[in-house]
Design a protein around this motif. Structure first.
Motif, PDB file in Angstrom:
ATOM      1  N   LEU A 126       4.847  -4.908  -1.131  1.00 22.41           N
ATOM      2  CA  LEU A 126       4.486  -5.959  -2.088  1.00 22.41           C
ATOM      3  C   LEU A 126       5.696  -6.762  -2.549  1.00 22.41           C
ATOM      4  O   LEU A 126       5.547  -7.788  -3.219  1.00 22.41           O
ATOM      5  CB  LEU A 126       3.798  -5.329  -3.310  1.00 22.41           C
ATOM      6  CG  LEU A 126       2.605  -4.403  -3.016  1.00 22.41           C
ATOM      7  CD1 LEU A 126       2.057  -3.832  -4.317  1.00 22.41           C
ATOM      8  CD2 LEU A 126       1.523  -5.146  -2.248  1.00 22.41           C
ATOM      9  N   LEU A 164      -1.394   2.259  -3.141  1.00 17.25           N
ATOM     10  CA  LEU A 164      -1.596   0.880  -2.710  1.00 17.25           C
ATOM     11  C   LEU A 164      -3.085   0.630  -2.561  1.00 17.25           C
ATOM     12  O   LEU A 164      -3.849   1.546  -2.250  1.00 17.25           O
ATOM     13  CB  LEU A 164      -0.935   0.634  -1.345  1.00 17.25           C
ATOM     14  CG  LEU A 164       0.504   0.151  -1.267  1.00 17.25           C
ATOM     15  CD1 LEU A 164       0.921   0.059   0.196  1.00 17.25           C
ATOM     16  CD2 LEU A 164       0.688  -1.188  -1.949  1.00 17.25           C
ATOM     17  N   THR A 165      -3.479  -0.620  -2.740  1.00 16.74           N
ATOM     18  CA  THR A 165      -4.864  -0.990  -2.466  1.00 16.74           C
ATOM     19  C   THR A 165      -4.888  -2.105  -1.435  1.00 16.74           C
ATOM     20  O   THR A 165      -3.899  -2.838  -1.254  1.00 16.74           O
ATOM     21  CB  THR A 165      -5.583  -1.468  -3.739  1.00 16.74           C
ATOM     22  OG1 THR A 165      -4.993  -2.702  -4.172  1.00 16.74           O
ATOM     23  CG2 THR A 165      -5.493  -0.425  -4.841  1.00 16.74           C
ATOM     24  N   HIS A 169       3.932   1.597   1.926  1.00 13.01           N
ATOM     25  CA  HIS A 169       4.671   1.938   0.710  1.00 13.01           C
ATOM     26  C   HIS A 169       4.605   0.714  -0.199  1.00 13.01           C
ATOM     27  O   HIS A 169       4.384  -0.409   0.257  1.00 13.01           O
ATOM     28  CB  HIS A 169       6.122   2.282   1.071  1.00 13.01           C
ATOM     29  CG  HIS A 169       6.924   2.804  -0.072  1.00 13.01           C
ATOM     30  ND1 HIS A 169       7.577   1.979  -0.960  1.00 13.01           N
ATOM     31  CD2 HIS A 169       7.182   4.075  -0.470  1.00 13.01           C
ATOM     32  CE1 HIS A 169       8.201   2.719  -1.858  1.00 13.01           C
ATOM     33  NE2 HIS A 169       7.979   3.986  -1.586  1.00 13.01           N
ATOM     34  N   ARG A 170       4.838   0.907  -1.459  1.00 14.02           N
ATOM     35  CA  ARG A 170       4.702  -0.216  -2.387  1.00 14.02           C
ATOM     36  C   ARG A 170       5.733  -1.315  -2.159  1.00 14.02           C
ATOM     37  O   ARG A 170       5.563  -2.441  -2.636  1.00 14.02           O
ATOM     38  CB  ARG A 170       4.770   0.277  -3.844  1.00 14.02           C
ATOM     39  CG  ARG A 170       3.516   1.046  -4.271  1.00 14.02           C
ATOM     40  CD  ARG A 170       3.404   1.140  -5.788  1.00 14.02           C
ATOM     41  NE  ARG A 170       3.160  -0.152  -6.429  1.00 14.02           N
ATOM     42  CZ  ARG A 170       1.969  -0.739  -6.524  1.00 14.02           C
ATOM     43  NH1 ARG A 170       0.892  -0.163  -5.993  1.00 14.02           N
ATOM     44  NH2 ARG A 170       1.836  -1.896  -7.138  1.00 14.02           N
ATOM     45  N   LEU A 215      -5.204   4.215   3.827  1.00 17.74           N
ATOM     46  CA  LEU A 215      -4.236   4.249   2.725  1.00 17.74           C
ATOM     47  C   LEU A 215      -4.330   5.562   1.960  1.00 17.74           C
ATOM     48  O   LEU A 215      -3.313   6.150   1.585  1.00 17.74           O
ATOM     49  CB  LEU A 215      -4.479   3.070   1.779  1.00 17.74           C
ATOM     50  CG  LEU A 215      -4.165   1.674   2.319  1.00 17.74           C
ATOM     51  CD1 LEU A 215      -4.522   0.616   1.278  1.00 17.74           C
ATOM     52  CD2 LEU A 215      -2.696   1.551   2.705  1.00 17.74           C
ATOM     53  N   GLU A 220      -4.209  -5.482  -3.076  1.00 20.29           N
ATOM     54  CA  GLU A 220      -2.798  -5.774  -3.354  1.00 20.29           C
ATOM     55  C   GLU A 220      -2.087  -6.281  -2.100  1.00 20.29           C
ATOM     56  O   GLU A 220      -1.294  -7.228  -2.157  1.00 20.29           O
ATOM     57  CB  GLU A 220      -2.100  -4.510  -3.870  1.00 20.29           C
ATOM     58  CG  GLU A 220      -2.465  -4.130  -5.290  1.00 20.29           C
ATOM     59  CD  GLU A 220      -1.783  -2.855  -5.733  1.00 20.29           C
ATOM     60  OE1 GLU A 220      -1.196  -2.850  -6.840  1.00 20.29           O
ATOM     61  OE2 GLU A 220      -1.827  -1.861  -4.972  1.00 20.29           O
ATOM     62  N   ILE A 221      -2.369  -5.658  -0.971  1.00 22.23           N
ATOM     63  CA  ILE A 221      -1.725  -6.084   0.272  1.00 22.23           C
ATOM     64  C   ILE A 221      -2.196  -7.483   0.657  1.00 22.23           C
ATOM     65  O   ILE A 221      -1.394  -8.340   1.058  1.00 22.23           O
ATOM     66  CB  ILE A 221      -2.025  -5.073   1.400  1.00 22.23           C
ATOM     67  CG1 ILE A 221      -1.452  -3.698   1.052  1.00 22.23           C
ATOM     68  CG2 ILE A 221      -1.438  -5.561   2.726  1.00 22.23           C
ATOM     69  CD1 ILE A 221      -1.826  -2.610   2.032  1.00 22.23           C
TER      70      ILE A 221
END
Length: 469
Positions: free
Chosen positions: A82, A32-33, A78-79, A25, A36-37
């Motif tokens: 989420l 992103l972490t 990419h965000r 990442l 979070e994913i």
């Protein structure tokens, strides 16, 4: 990222299947972490462990790959991964923990067409090929194989052996008088060597197309094989006249005598031609040729490529060509299609080109041609779209030329037809066996490489600033 690298990712398979890590990442420079994913996936009943990542790929590098359920999806780092509307989550919510319906139903062709991204198809197939009925497994494999341009040597030998053992008995290509079958393989910088390759063609034109589209073309390999070496054959030009051969059975082959279109060879043959190309190419831009597109093949770029091929020929072939011949070749290159009205087969456009040259008084600046040279050049233009025999007869009928001059003009005619014909690579229309000159037959891979060169933009460069090839 080069166009070729991008194409290889789009039309090729993954080669590494590693877990997605924080380091990956970070390398992708995304905000992103991993946590979070993981959270986003769990909200839709998905598991982070099914994410696979290929660090050797730049764009299409990460996939969700739940083999058991047949649930695959490309993941862009990419965000928006989420977002609850992310496509993977919508599919997962519809499935409610079940496998995809095509997998459950054993609808294999539909499964691989609709559910498995191209990059993951070998990954999936090699894990479940024994689950596919034996009367289907080869055709399912072949559909996958045709879709993938770059398999990157990812087909395991044991998979191919099993699949090929269940191939239907093919109709074999026509054999030569000795019972052997001649096959061809186009090779580029990205191609496997012939002894490892399983995909060949019975037509050299198809092989040439693959050489041009597999990185810079390096070789056309030719082998002669026995029918028993063939697993599958699909005839017709639009089917690539493809021959699938048993792995490891081709050990004897030869390469056609062609100049590889590599960085080790191209600069040397372009260097003596480039300044003439720039000078006369600028004049080509003023002649009114249209820009090329998918519906128009005989535009400005065609003229420029023919000009460059003619100059490459003149400066590199080693033929006994004079300064007058150089000017005739340039004149032909720039004006041979000036009378074309469309892209259809048109045996009269050479004659119309000559008429238009006369009616408009067209001349090429800096060419110092005598009356005889103009007569010869216009004869070459007039007959370049006619059968060779007709053009040769017209040349030999000129009373003002000596026998020696007639034979030399016939040679110029052959050169002109070859440099024009070589550009047929742009629509997969060149059978290089039909080329007339020894050096012309060395140039198909070079002609293919010119399709990817900025031949119009080159004309606008500042060549006085010391640009080198």
């Amino acid at each position: 990222m080069s166009n070729l690298s991008y194409y290889k990712e789009v039309q090729g398979v993954m080669t590494r299947f590693e877990p997605l890590t924080a380091a990956a990442l970070e390398k992708a420079s995304v905000d992103l972490t991993i946590a979070e994913i993981q959270t986003a996936l769990e909200q839709h009943g998905l598991d982070f462990k099914y994410i696979v990542h290929d660090p050797s790929r730049s764009l299409l590098s990460t996939y969700y790959a739940d083999y058991g359920r047949g649930l695959y999806m490309e993941l862009y780092l990419h965000r928006n991964i989420l977002d609850k509307q992310f496509p993977l989550y919508q599919v997962a919510d519809e499935l409610k923990g079940a496998a995809v319906p095509e997998l459950t139903a054993g609808a294999w062709k539909s499964y691989y067409t609709k559910r498995v991204p191209l990059a993951m198809q070998i990954y999936d197939f090699q894990r479940r090929y024994r689950d596919i009925p034996t009367d289907e497994v080869f055709l399912v494999w072949h559909d996958i194989y045709k879709r993938i341009d770059y398999s990157n040597r990812m087909w395991p030998a044991e998979v191919l052996e099993y699949v090929f053992s269940h191939a239907p008995v093919p109709e074999y290509p026509e054999s030569d008088a000795d019972g052997l079958i001649t096959i061809y393989r186009g090779m580029g910088e990205l191609s496997a060597p012939p002894e490892e390759a399983i995909s060949w063609s019975t037509h050299p034109g198809n092989a040439l197309w693959f050489a041009i589209h597999s990185g810079r073309g390096t070789h056309i390999a030719v082998a002669r094989i026995q029918p028993k070496q063939i697993v599958w054959y699909t005839d017709k030009f639009y089917n690539e006249n493809e021959v699938i051969v048993r792995p490891g059975t081709i050990s004897e082959y030869r390469y056609e005598d062609m100049i590889p279109a590599t960085e080790a060879h191209m600069p040397a043959i372009l260097a003596p031609a480039i300044m003439n190309y720039v000078s006369y190419g600028k004049q080509a831009k003023k002649l009114g040729y249209q820009e090329e597109n998918i519906f128009h093949y005989h535009g400005l770029k065609h003229i420029l490529r023919v000009l460059l091929l003619a100059l490459i020929y003149y400066y590199n072939a080693g033929d006994a060509l004079s300064e007058a011949d150089r000017q005739i070749l340039i004149y032909f290159s720039l004006l041979h299609d000036i009378g074309r009205v469309d892209d259809s087969k048109d045996d009269a456009h050479g004659e119309r080109s000559v008429s238009l040259i006369h009616s408009k008084g067209l001349r090429i600046k800096d060419l110092r041609m005598c009356k005889k040279d103009y007569r010869i050049a216009e004869l070459l233009i007039q007959y370049h779209c006619r059968d060779d025999a007709e053009g040769e007869a017209a040349i030999r009928a000129i009373p003002s030329l000596s026998q020696r001059e007639k034979e030399h003009t016939v040679h110029l005619y052959h050169i002109c037809k070859d440099v024009d014909g070589l550009d047929r690579v742009r629509f997969n229309g060149l059978d290089y066996r039909q080329l007339r000159t020894d050096y012309g037959r060395k140039l198909p891979l070079v002609a293919g490489a010119l399709l990817n060169e900025p031949i119009v933009q080159v004309l606008d460069m500042d060549w006085g600033s010391g640009i080198t090839l």
